[in-house]
Scaffold this motif. Structure first.
Motif, short mmCIF file in Angstrom:
data_model
loop_
_atom_site.label_atom_id
_atom_site.label_comp_id
_atom_site.label_asym_id
_atom_site.label_seq_id
_atom_site.Cartn_x
_atom_site.Cartn_y
_atom_site.Cartn_z
N LYS A 33 0.08 -9.71 5.87
CA LYS A 33 -1.16 -9.75 5.08
C LYS A 33 -2.36 -9.13 5.81
N ASN A 34 -2.12 -8.80 7.08
CA ASN A 34 -3.20 -8.13 7.83
C ASN A 34 -3.15 -6.61 7.68
N MET A 35 -2.19 -6.14 6.91
CA MET A 35 -2.09 -4.67 6.77
C MET A 35 -3.35 -4.10 6.10
N ASN A 36 -3.60 -2.83 6.40
CA ASN A 36 -4.75 -2.17 5.79
C ASN A 36 -4.39 -1.66 4.40
N ILE A 37 -5.26 -1.93 3.47
CA ILE A 37 -5.07 -1.44 2.09
C ILE A 37 -6.25 -0.54 1.74
N LEU A 38 -5.95 0.59 1.14
CA LEU A 38 -7.02 1.51 0.70
C LEU A 38 -7.10 1.46 -0.82
N ILE A 39 -8.28 1.11 -1.32
CA ILE A 39 -8.48 1.14 -2.78
C ILE A 39 -9.40 2.31 -3.13
N VAL A 40 -9.03 3.02 -4.19
CA VAL A 40 -9.76 4.25 -4.54
C VAL A 40 -10.21 4.19 -6.00
N ASP A 41 -11.50 4.27 -6.20
CA ASP A 41 -12.03 4.28 -7.57
C ASP A 41 -13.46 4.81 -7.52
N ASP A 42 -13.87 5.52 -8.57
CA ASP A 42 -15.24 6.04 -8.58
C ASP A 42 -16.23 5.04 -9.18
N TYR A 43 -15.73 3.90 -9.67
CA TYR A 43 -16.61 2.85 -10.17
C TYR A 43 -16.75 1.76 -9.12
N LYS A 44 -17.97 1.56 -8.64
CA LYS A 44 -18.22 0.54 -7.61
C LYS A 44 -17.76 -0.83 -8.08
N THR A 45 -17.99 -1.11 -9.36
CA THR A 45 -17.60 -2.40 -9.92
C THR A 45 -16.10 -2.63 -9.79
N MET A 46 -15.34 -1.59 -10.10
CA MET A 46 -13.88 -1.72 -10.05
C MET A 46 -13.41 -1.93 -8.61
N LEU A 47 -14.03 -1.21 -7.67
CA LEU A 47 -13.67 -1.39 -6.26
C LEU A 47 -13.90 -2.85 -5.85
N ARG A 48 -15.03 -3.36 -6.31
CA ARG A 48 -15.39 -4.73 -5.95
C ARG A 48 -14.42 -5.74 -6.57
N ILE A 49 -14.04 -5.52 -7.81
CA ILE A 49 -13.11 -6.43 -8.49
C ILE A 49 -11.75 -6.43 -7.78
N ILE A 50 -11.24 -5.24 -7.49
CA ILE A 50 -9.92 -5.15 -6.83
C ILE A 50 -9.99 -5.78 -5.45
N ARG A 51 -11.07 -5.47 -4.73
CA ARG A 51 -11.23 -6.06 -3.39
C ARG A 51 -11.22 -7.59 -3.46
N ASN A 52 -11.98 -8.16 -4.42
CA ASN A 52 -12.06 -9.62 -4.55
C ASN A 52 -10.71 -10.23 -4.93
N LEU A 53 -10.00 -9.55 -5.83
CA LEU A 53 -8.69 -10.08 -6.24
C LEU A 53 -7.70 -10.02 -5.07
#
Lengths: 128, 189
Positions: A5-25
């Motif tokens: 669970k310590n692995m690095n995950i990269l999330i890519v989206d041009d909508y800040k809101t979506m980045l924030r939602i995915i990060r929180n989930l």
């Protein structure tokens, strides 16, 4: 083998809101090491600078789309095995076929829920 | 408007030496004059539509309003997420049962905030449609003025194919569900 669970995950989206939602989930699921990119070229640079265990990317971004990013990742000898989930509102059969042909590991259609995200993560990286 | 020429009569001095006009020629000239009259009338009607005003005022205003909607919903969603993250932080300090219930409710808020991305993409599609109308109007004006501009094709073959795949969110009924996507992926394995 359990997932680190310590692995690095990269999330890519041009909508800040979506980045924030995915990060929180992801945080709710226990993944805290999450980096963000706002388009494919930004993501590609980050992937070359640091090791990531998973990429979760939107499709429709400029200047480099998620599909182009996926192709670049699969072409790169160092990055080609990185698990890649497409998370997008593009839901036509042609889109899924194109993503699959480019080597996507799984595909989430927006709007999505937390349960779907978890299911796809388990499918792609294993139980956690 | 110029009157159509009349067919020449035998013995008509004014047309001596010239090729006589047949009734087919006269019909052709009449049709040509009708066409000219039609084009002039179309030009007047297009001018009355004030295409410059459509482009400079109405389309621009509509685009600005839509951009504002995107900005406003983004701000509002940011505020909702700020509050949800704060609540989630507090929930983690509570007993397990109420903490879990609050965390679950916060997850629903995160899921619901998906709307901002979807509405943003839908609005982008409308803006693209408006810009297409703007280009068409521009072309029409140029064509009527006799300066027909043929749009170039700056995209390569692969980029063109990729661009065809960018359709954004589908309307309800057209959109594939996650289950349908999963079934499709399974078939492609």
């Amino acid at each position: 083998m359990s997932v680190d669970k310590n692995m690095n995950i990269l999330i890519v989206d041009d909508y800040k809101t979506m980045l924030r939602i995915i990060r929180n989930l992801l945080k709710q699921l226990g993944f805290d090491n999450v980096d963000e990119a706002t388009d494919g070229s930004d993501a590609l640079q980050k992937l070359r600078d640091k090791s990531y265990g998973l990429v979760i990317s939107d499709w429709n971004m400029e200047p480099m789309t998620g599909l182009q990013l996926l192709r670049e990742v699969r072409k790169d000898t160092k990055l080609k095995d990185t698990p890649f989930i497409m998370i997008t509102a593009e839901s036509k059969t042609d889109n899924v076929v194109a993503a699959k042909e480019a080597g996507v590991n799984n595909y989430i259609v927006k709007p999505f829920n937390a349960a779907t995200l978890k299911t796809k993560l388990v499918t792609v990286i294993g139980e956690f | 408007m110029t009157a159509a020429p009349q067919p020449t009569q035998a013995g008509d001095d004014s047309t001596e030496g010239a090729t006589p006009l047949t009734s087919t020629d006269v019909k052709f000239f009449e049709e040509l004059q009708g066409l000219i009259s039609y084009i002039r009338s179309a030009k007047r009607e297009i001018a009355a539509l004030a295409p410059d005003e459509i482009r400079d005022k109405h389309i621009r205003a509509a685009t600005d309003e839509l951009d504002a909607i995107v900005g406003n919903t983004e701000d509002a969603t940011g505020t909702i997420l700020d509050a949800a993250e704060k609540i989630e932080g507090i929930a983690s300090k509570l007993d397990i049962e109420p903490g879990m219930q609050i965390a679950d409710a916060v997850t629903r808020i995160y899921e619901a905030c998906n709307f901002q991305d979807i509405t943003g993409q839908r609005i982008s599609k409308v803006v693209t449609a408006l810009k297409t109308i703007e280009v068409k109007i521009e072309s029409l004006v140029k064509a009527v003025g006799g300066v027909a501009a043929l749009p170039g094709d700056p995209l390569g073959e692969q980029a063109k194919k990729d661009a065809e795949l960018l359709n954004g969110p589908q309307l309800p009924g057209n959109a594939k569900t996650q289950d349908e996507i999963d079934a499709l992926l399974k078939n492609l394995d």
